[in-house]
Design a protein around this motif. Structure first.
Motif, PDB file in Angstrom:
ATOM      1  N   ALA A 195      48.046 -30.782 -22.750  1.00 21.31           N
ATOM      2  CA  ALA A 195      48.035 -29.995 -23.978  1.00 21.31           C
ATOM      3  C   ALA A 195      48.177 -30.902 -25.201  1.00 21.31           C
ATOM      4  N   PRO A 196      47.920 -30.362 -26.391  1.00 22.44           N
ATOM      5  CA  PRO A 196      48.065 -31.178 -27.608  1.00 22.44           C
ATOM      6  C   PRO A 196      49.447 -31.801 -27.775  1.00 22.44           C
ATOM      7  N   ASP A 197      50.495 -31.182 -27.207  1.00 19.77           N
ATOM      8  CA  ASP A 197      51.849 -31.737 -27.332  1.00 19.77           C
ATOM      9  C   ASP A 197      52.187 -32.732 -26.229  1.00 19.77           C
ATOM     10  N   GLY A 198      51.222 -33.060 -25.361  1.00 21.38           N
ATOM     11  CA  GLY A 198      51.447 -34.047 -24.307  1.00 21.38           C
ATOM     12  C   GLY A 198      51.979 -33.491 -23.015  1.00 21.38           C
ATOM     13  N   ALA A 199      52.207 -32.177 -22.925  1.00 23.23           N
ATOM     14  CA  ALA A 199      52.656 -31.565 -21.670  1.00 23.23           C
ATOM     15  C   ALA A 199      51.474 -31.387 -20.724  1.00 23.23           C
ATOM     16  N   LEU A 200      51.759 -31.408 -19.434  1.00 23.25           N
ATOM     17  CA  LEU A 200      50.736 -31.190 -18.412  1.00 23.25           C
ATOM     18  C   LEU A 200      50.780 -29.745 -17.948  1.00 23.25           C
ATOM     19  N   ILE A 231      41.225 -25.457 -17.795  1.00 26.92           N
ATOM     20  CA  ILE A 231      42.215 -25.274 -18.856  1.00 26.92           C
ATOM     21  C   ILE A 231      41.768 -26.114 -20.050  1.00 26.92           C
ATOM     22  N   GLY A 232      41.851 -25.549 -21.251  1.00 26.39           N
ATOM     23  CA  GLY A 232      41.504 -26.318 -22.443  1.00 26.39           C
ATOM     24  C   GLY A 232      42.004 -25.630 -23.694  1.00 26.39           C
ATOM     25  N   TRP A 233      42.038 -26.376 -24.791  1.00 23.10           N
ATOM     26  CA  TRP A 233      42.573 -25.875 -26.050  1.00 23.10           C
ATOM     27  C   TRP A 233      41.529 -25.976 -27.158  1.00 23.10           C
ATOM     28  N   SER A 234      41.595 -25.061 -28.094  1.00 19.80           N
ATOM     29  CA  SER A 234      40.751 -25.141 -29.278  1.00 19.80           C
ATOM     30  C   SER A 234      41.124 -26.388 -30.068  1.00 19.80           C
ATOM     31  N   PRO A 235      40.212 -26.891 -30.908  1.00 21.54           N
ATOM     32  CA  PRO A 235      40.521 -28.130 -31.649  1.00 21.54           C
ATOM     33  C   PRO A 235      41.788 -28.054 -32.487  1.00 21.54           C
ATOM     34  N   ASP A 236      42.149 -26.867 -32.979  1.00 23.62           N
ATOM     35  CA  ASP A 236      43.376 -26.749 -33.765  1.00 23.62           C
ATOM     36  C   ASP A 236      44.601 -26.446 -32.908  1.00 23.62           C
ATOM     37  N   GLY A 237      44.420 -26.332 -31.579  1.00 20.98           N
ATOM     38  CA  GLY A 237      45.531 -26.111 -30.662  1.00 20.98           C
ATOM     39  C   GLY A 237      46.072 -24.696 -30.642  1.00 20.98           C
ATOM     40  N   ARG A 238      45.461 -23.786 -31.369  1.00 15.34           N
ATOM     41  CA  ARG A 238      46.020 -22.439 -31.477  1.00 15.34           C
ATOM     42  C   ARG A 238      45.561 -21.497 -30.370  1.00 15.34           C
ATOM     43  N   LEU A 239      44.538 -21.897 -29.626  1.00 13.05           N
ATOM     44  CA  LEU A 239      44.038 -21.089 -28.512  1.00 13.05           C
ATOM     45  C   LEU A 239      44.030 -21.926 -27.239  1.00 13.05           C
ATOM     46  N   MET A 240      44.347 -21.306 -26.107  1.00 11.57           N
ATOM     47  CA  MET A 240      44.216 -21.951 -24.805  1.00 11.57           C
ATOM     48  C   MET A 240      43.268 -21.127 -23.943  1.00 11.57           C
ATOM     49  N   TYR A 241      42.287 -21.808 -23.369  1.00  6.10           N
ATOM     50  CA  TYR A 241      41.328 -21.164 -22.478  1.00  6.10           C
ATOM     51  C   TYR A 241      41.726 -21.452 -21.038  1.00  6.10           C
ATOM     52  N   TYR A 242      41.477 -20.488 -20.153  1.00  7.51           N
ATOM     53  CA  TYR A 242      41.952 -20.621 -18.770  1.00  7.51           C
ATOM     54  C   TYR A 242      41.040 -19.841 -17.819  1.00  7.51           C
ATOM     55  N   ILE A 243      40.840 -20.433 -16.638  1.00  6.41           N
ATOM     56  CA  ILE A 243      39.989 -19.816 -15.613  1.00  6.41           C
ATOM     57  C   ILE A 243      40.754 -19.647 -14.315  1.00  6.41           C
ATOM     58  N   ASP A 251      39.465 -16.655 -19.652  1.00  3.69           N
ATOM     59  CA  ASP A 251      40.402 -15.931 -20.494  1.00  3.69           C
ATOM     60  C   ASP A 251      40.877 -16.832 -21.630  1.00  3.69           C
ATOM     61  N   VAL A 252      41.408 -16.215 -22.671  1.00  4.27           N
ATOM     62  CA  VAL A 252      41.939 -16.970 -23.790  1.00  4.27           C
ATOM     63  C   VAL A 252      43.321 -16.427 -24.138  1.00  4.27           C
ATOM     64  N   PHE A 253      44.223 -17.346 -24.461  1.00  3.18           N
ATOM     65  CA  PHE A 253      45.587 -17.017 -24.887  1.00  3.18           C
ATOM     66  C   PHE A 253      45.796 -17.525 -26.309  1.00  3.18           C
ATOM     67  N   ASP A 254      46.698 -16.910 -27.027  1.00  5.40           N
ATOM     68  CA  ASP A 254      47.251 -17.534 -28.227  1.00  5.40           C
ATOM     69  C   ASP A 254      48.238 -18.606 -27.770  1.00  5.40           C
ATOM     70  N   HIS A 255      48.195 -19.771 -28.408  1.00  7.36           N
ATOM     71  CA  HIS A 255      49.031 -20.901 -28.002  1.00  7.36           C
ATOM     72  C   HIS A 255      49.809 -21.417 -29.200  1.00  7.36           C
ATOM     73  N   ASP A 256      51.113 -21.574 -29.015  1.00 15.95           N
ATOM     74  CA  ASP A 256      51.958 -22.047 -30.101  1.00 15.95           C
ATOM     75  C   ASP A 256      53.183 -22.739 -29.514  1.00 15.95           C
ATOM     76  N   GLY A 257      53.316 -24.032 -29.783  1.00 11.42           N
ATOM     77  CA  GLY A 257      54.503 -24.759 -29.359  1.00 11.42           C
ATOM     78  C   GLY A 257      54.718 -24.771 -27.858  1.00 11.42           C
ATOM     79  N   GLY A 258      53.644 -24.814 -27.089  1.00  9.49           N
ATOM     80  CA  GLY A 258      53.769 -24.814 -25.638  1.00  9.49           C
ATOM     81  C   GLY A 258      53.905 -23.433 -25.026  1.00  9.49           C
ATOM     82  N   ARG A 259      53.879 -22.397 -25.843  1.00 10.11           N
ATOM     83  CA  ARG A 259      53.973 -21.020 -25.351  1.00 10.11           C
ATOM     84  C   ARG A 259      52.622 -20.332 -25.468  1.00 10.11           C
ATOM     85  N   VAL A 260      52.328 -19.453 -24.523  1.00 11.96           N
ATOM     86  CA  VAL A 260      51.086 -18.685 -24.582  1.00 11.96           C
ATOM     87  C   VAL A 260      51.402 -17.197 -24.560  1.00 11.96           C
TER      88      VAL A 260
END
Length: 282
Positions: A105-110, A148-160, A168-177
């Motif tokens: 993820a953008p914050d370096g978490a796996l 798994i992937g994130w939008s360029p601004d990190g605000r969305l996470m895509y998942y299969i 599917d898409v999630f809202d992503h903020d600070g490691g939370r979806v």
């Protein structure tokens, strides 16, 4: 909507080629053969290749901030140091279960996925791991955890979760979806969504298992490009090369009843688009 012509980057016979990831520090592509328990590297400038065999099936490999690698293995997540030492970051063996796709993820978490070998519904998970070994199970009812992937601004996470046939898409903020919702659905008979990557324009590229193609969807979910490939089991894709403009695509041989000359090889579509530099783990 046909895309540019592919080339064979590395001719191989991977049983289940997967997980292409560009390592910008070393200028090489990482990829693997899950069922062959092999981690591959490929330098497109020099052509240099390496292969390392792991002790168990490996679902994903990503660069680490310490210069080593993080591996999503059958029994958990391990760190392969620059000195070639291997240690568990999280060890959780579950009979009948193995690792599958993962992403940083953008914050370096796996974010690491698992699945049962028999692909039983609810037998897999999606977890978030940090460099200090903290693990949080985010989804515990997955069948085949995949892209798994994130939008360029990190605000969305895509998942299969592949059997759903959805991205599917999630809202992503600070490691939370939150707010999981369908982004796109692949029609019956056109394959199953597998791995994905997100480009600099926010478009989502999806590899189609048993679909013989990679599709690009706009941020609004419209299909705007299809790259057809000459083998049905297309597993994952990622941008790489010095300018992150070449799309690398992994493929699989497992379960094919008829021979396909490039099945199991690493393919590349030069100049396919513009990728986003991916962070290292930790």
């Amino acid at each position: 909507m046909s895309g540019p012509v592919y080339e064979v980057a590395v001719r191989a016979e991977a049983e289940l080629g997967e997980g292409p990831t560009w390592d910008p520090v070393r200028g090489r592509l990482l990829w693997l053969d899950i069922l062959g328990a092999r981690v591959h590297t490929y330098d497109p400038v020099t052509g240099r290749r390496t292969v390392r065999t792991t002790d168990q099936h490996v679902g994903a490999v990503k660069p680490g901030a310490d210069g080593g690698l993080v591996l999503n293995l059958r029994d958990g997540v391990a760190l392969l140091g620059p000195d070639d030492s291997l240690r568990w970051l999280h060890h959780e063996p579950v009979p009948g279960r193995r690792a599958n796709d993962a992403a940083v993820a953008p914050d370096g978490a796996l974010w690491a996925g698992t699945m049962r070998y028999d692909e039983a519904p609810g037998g897999g998970t999606l977890s978030r791991l940090t460099a200090d070994g903290t693990v949080e199970t985010v989804l515990d009812d997955v069948a085949v955890s995949n892209g798994i992937g994130w939008s360029p601004d990190g605000r969305l996470m895509y998942y299969i979760d592949s059997p759903t046939r959805r991205v599917d898409v999630f809202d992503h903020d600070g490691g939370r979806v939150a707010n999981r919702r369908p982004f796109v659905e692949v029609e019956t008979g056109e394959g199953f969504p597998d791995g994905l990557t997100v480009d600099a324009d926010g478009c989502v590229w999806v590899a189609l298992w048993d679909g013989g193609a990679v599709r690009r969807y706009t941020p609004g979910g419209a299909l705007d490009r299809v790259i057809e490939l000459p083998t049905p089991r297309v597993t994952a894709c990622a941008f790489g090369g010095p300018g992150l403009t070449d799309l690398y695509v992994t493929t699989a041989r497992v379960g094919l009843g008829a021979p396909h000359p490039v099945a199991g090889s690493l393919l590349v579509v030069p100049g396919a688009g513009r990728g986003v530099a991916q962070p290292a783990f930790g």
